[in-house]
Design a protein around this motif. Structure first.
Motif, PDB file in Angstrom:
ATOM      1  N   CYS A 181     -56.179 -34.670  30.315  1.00 51.77           N
ATOM      2  CA  CYS A 181     -55.520 -34.356  29.051  1.00 51.77           C
ATOM      3  C   CYS A 181     -55.257 -32.859  29.018  1.00 51.77           C
ATOM      4  N   ASN A 182     -54.233 -32.478  28.314  1.00 50.28           N
ATOM      5  CA  ASN A 182     -54.001 -31.063  28.071  1.00 50.28           C
ATOM      6  C   ASN A 182     -54.852 -30.654  26.875  1.00 50.28           C
ATOM      7  N   TYR A 183     -55.541 -29.564  27.004  1.00 54.29           N
ATOM      8  CA  TYR A 183     -56.488 -29.174  25.964  1.00 54.29           C
ATOM      9  C   TYR A 183     -56.654 -27.666  25.931  1.00 54.29           C
ATOM     10  N   ARG A 184     -57.234 -27.196  24.826  1.00 54.02           N
ATOM     11  CA  ARG A 184     -57.670 -25.815  24.674  1.00 54.02           C
ATOM     12  C   ARG A 184     -59.062 -25.848  24.062  1.00 54.02           C
ATOM     13  N   SER A 185     -60.003 -25.192  24.699  1.00 53.44           N
ATOM     14  CA  SER A 185     -61.364 -25.188  24.163  1.00 53.44           C
ATOM     15  C   SER A 185     -61.964 -23.795  24.279  1.00 53.44           C
ATOM     16  N   ALA A 186     -62.814 -23.472  23.339  1.00 51.18           N
ATOM     17  CA  ALA A 186     -63.486 -22.171  23.331  1.00 51.18           C
ATOM     18  C   ALA A 186     -64.948 -22.358  22.981  1.00 51.18           C
ATOM     19  N   VAL A 187     -65.795 -21.602  23.639  1.00 51.98           N
ATOM     20  CA  VAL A 187     -67.227 -21.623  23.356  1.00 51.98           C
ATOM     21  C   VAL A 187     -67.693 -20.189  23.141  1.00 51.98           C
ATOM     22  N   VAL A 188     -68.345 -19.960  22.021  1.00 46.80           N
ATOM     23  CA  VAL A 188     -68.783 -18.613  21.644  1.00 46.80           C
ATOM     24  C   VAL A 188     -70.284 -18.625  21.360  1.00 46.80           C
ATOM     25  N   HIS A 189     -70.995 -17.661  21.902  1.00 44.58           N
ATOM     26  CA  HIS A 189     -72.405 -17.461  21.564  1.00 44.58           C
ATOM     27  C   HIS A 189     -72.533 -16.172  20.759  1.00 44.58           C
ATOM     28  N   GLY A 190     -73.377 -16.210  19.761  1.00 46.22           N
ATOM     29  CA  GLY A 190     -73.549 -15.017  18.944  1.00 46.22           C
ATOM     30  C   GLY A 190     -74.739 -15.120  18.019  1.00 46.22           C
ATOM     31  N   TYR A 191     -74.915 -14.075  17.217  1.00 45.74           N
ATOM     32  CA  TYR A 191     -76.014 -14.019  16.265  1.00 45.74           C
ATOM     33  C   TYR A 191     -75.479 -14.189  14.850  1.00 45.74           C
ATOM     34  N   ALA A 192     -76.043 -15.153  14.125  1.00 50.74           N
ATOM     35  CA  ALA A 192     -75.608 -15.460  12.769  1.00 50.74           C
ATOM     36  C   ALA A 192     -76.472 -14.748  11.745  1.00 50.74           C
ATOM     37  N   SER A 193     -75.817 -14.209  10.724  1.00 56.24           N
ATOM     38  CA  SER A 193     -76.533 -13.578   9.610  1.00 56.24           C
ATOM     39  C   SER A 193     -75.777 -13.866   8.320  1.00 56.24           C
ATOM     40  N   ALA A 194     -76.496 -13.835   7.206  1.00 57.04           N
ATOM     41  CA  ALA A 194     -75.883 -14.119   5.914  1.00 57.04           C
ATOM     42  C   ALA A 194     -75.094 -12.910   5.426  1.00 57.04           C
ATOM     43  N   VAL A 195     -73.926 -13.182   4.859  1.00 55.03           N
ATOM     44  CA  VAL A 195     -73.109 -12.125   4.253  1.00 55.03           C
ATOM     45  C   VAL A 195     -73.480 -12.031   2.779  1.00 55.03           C
ATOM     46  N   GLU A 196     -74.068 -10.925   2.394  1.00 52.03           N
ATOM     47  CA  GLU A 196     -74.520 -10.734   1.019  1.00 52.03           C
ATOM     48  C   GLU A 196     -73.644  -9.744   0.259  1.00 52.03           C
ATOM     49  N   GLU A 197     -73.025  -8.801   0.955  1.00 51.61           N
ATOM     50  CA  GLU A 197     -72.218  -7.768   0.300  1.00 51.61           C
ATOM     51  C   GLU A 197     -70.987  -8.413  -0.334  1.00 51.61           C
ATOM     52  N   PRO A 198     -70.777  -8.256  -1.657  1.00 51.34           N
ATOM     53  CA  PRO A 198     -69.704  -8.955  -2.376  1.00 51.34           C
ATOM     54  C   PRO A 198     -68.312  -8.740  -1.795  1.00 51.34           C
ATOM     55  N   GLU A 199     -68.001  -7.506  -1.390  1.00 51.29           N
ATOM     56  CA  GLU A 199     -66.651  -7.236  -0.881  1.00 51.29           C
ATOM     57  C   GLU A 199     -66.391  -8.000   0.411  1.00 51.29           C
ATOM     58  N   GLU A 200     -67.343  -8.018   1.314  1.00 55.21           N
ATOM     59  CA  GLU A 200     -67.167  -8.732   2.577  1.00 55.21           C
ATOM     60  C   GLU A 200     -67.163 -10.241   2.351  1.00 55.21           C
ATOM     61  N   LYS A 201     -67.974 -10.711   1.426  1.00 53.88           N
ATOM     62  CA  LYS A 201     -68.037 -12.139   1.148  1.00 53.88           C
ATOM     63  C   LYS A 201     -66.706 -12.633   0.598  1.00 53.88           C
TER      64      LYS A 201
END
Length: 267
Positions: free
Chosen positions: A132-152
């Motif tokens: 099949c023709n496909y596009r796939s991506a795999v990303v590893h990273g560190y997750a954190s909560a966004v608390e700052e109102p402007e960024e949220k």
């Protein structure tokens, strides 16, 4: 060729080993796969191996973005933003780190984010060469909560407009305090990433190409469907047309069933 700054570094974790010619580490291609995927799958380890040893994979809505706070001198790196109900297990993890991280200092919760598109079936002469023709991506990273109102707010608008352009400004905004409080946003700072893409026609083996009698009875092609260059069958077989029609009819039927349902009212 992209410059070094536009490519994610090859690491043992991110390097594609099977069919390396399909791999890409290009920022733009990886981000576009993530942003155009209707659903992202996010995996993370259990909060306690003693209580439950199994990892979890959640379907979530999200996209890439680069938030730069007011007055910042440099543009921030591209990250992945995810959103969900603030009471959900995943949204609580950054503030309640798993027990196995108690003695380890990390910049966030280790997660893996995957996005996949199936762009079309590829039918060869033998099932063993089907693909099949496909596009796939795999990303590893560190997750954190966004608390700052402007960024949220930035992240929520970004996710909304990624699903439907300009929808945020054409909705009832700004959100209420209760809406913002009940909605959590997670930022995933990317550590490594890679993509794998197949975007070409059929790869039939030479023994099959040499078998003209067989080729006159077996259709080969891909996509809409489009006949392969070596195809000798005059028309697309009925069973393929029936499969396409059945697939489309089922999708339309499900869509109509959904539209007939009434969503529960929110207080």
């Amino acid at each position: 060729m992209p410059s070094e700054a536009e490519v994610y570094a090859h690491t043992p974790r991110s390097s594609v080993n099977r069919l390396k010619q399909r791999a890409t580490y290009d920022h733009e291609k990886i981000h576009s796969i993530i942003d155009s995927a209707p659903v992202l799958h996010v995996s993370f380890n259990p909060t306690s191996f003693e209580d439950d040893p199994f990892p979890t994979i959640l379907p979530m809505l999200g996209c890439t973005g680069s938030f730069t706070s007011s007055g910042a001198q440099e543009k921030s790196a591209v990250v992945i933003y995810l959103h969900g109900h603030s009471a959900s297990r995943f949204m609580k993890i950054p503030s309640q780190p798993p027990s196995y991280l108690e003695e380890v200092t990390l910049p966030g919760i280790p997660v893996c984010v995957a996005a996949t598109h199936i762009d079309g079936l590829v039918l060869a002469y033998t099932p063993f060469n089907h693909s099949c023709n496909y596009r796939s991506a795999v990303v590893h990273g560190y997750a954190s909560a966004v608390e700052e109102p402007e960024e949220k707010t930035y992240a929520l608008q970004l996710i909304t407009d990624n699903m439907l352009s300009e929808r945020w400004d054409n909705s009832r905004v700004p959100p209420t305090e209760a809406e913002m409080k009940s909605t959590g946003v997670i930022r995933v700072d990317i550590v490594s990433a890679s993509a794998k893409i197949r975007a070409y026609g059929v790869g039939n083996g030479q023994p099959d190409l040499d078998n003209e009698q067989m080729r006159k009875g077996v259709w080969t092609g891909y996509g809409e469907p489009v006949s392969a260059e070596e195809n000798l069958v005059g028309t697309v077989p009925t069973y393929i047309g029936d499969w396409i029609k059945g697939h489309n009819d089922e999708a339309e039927k499900y869509s109509k069933q959904i539209t007939s349902l009434k969503a529960p009212k929110k207080s």
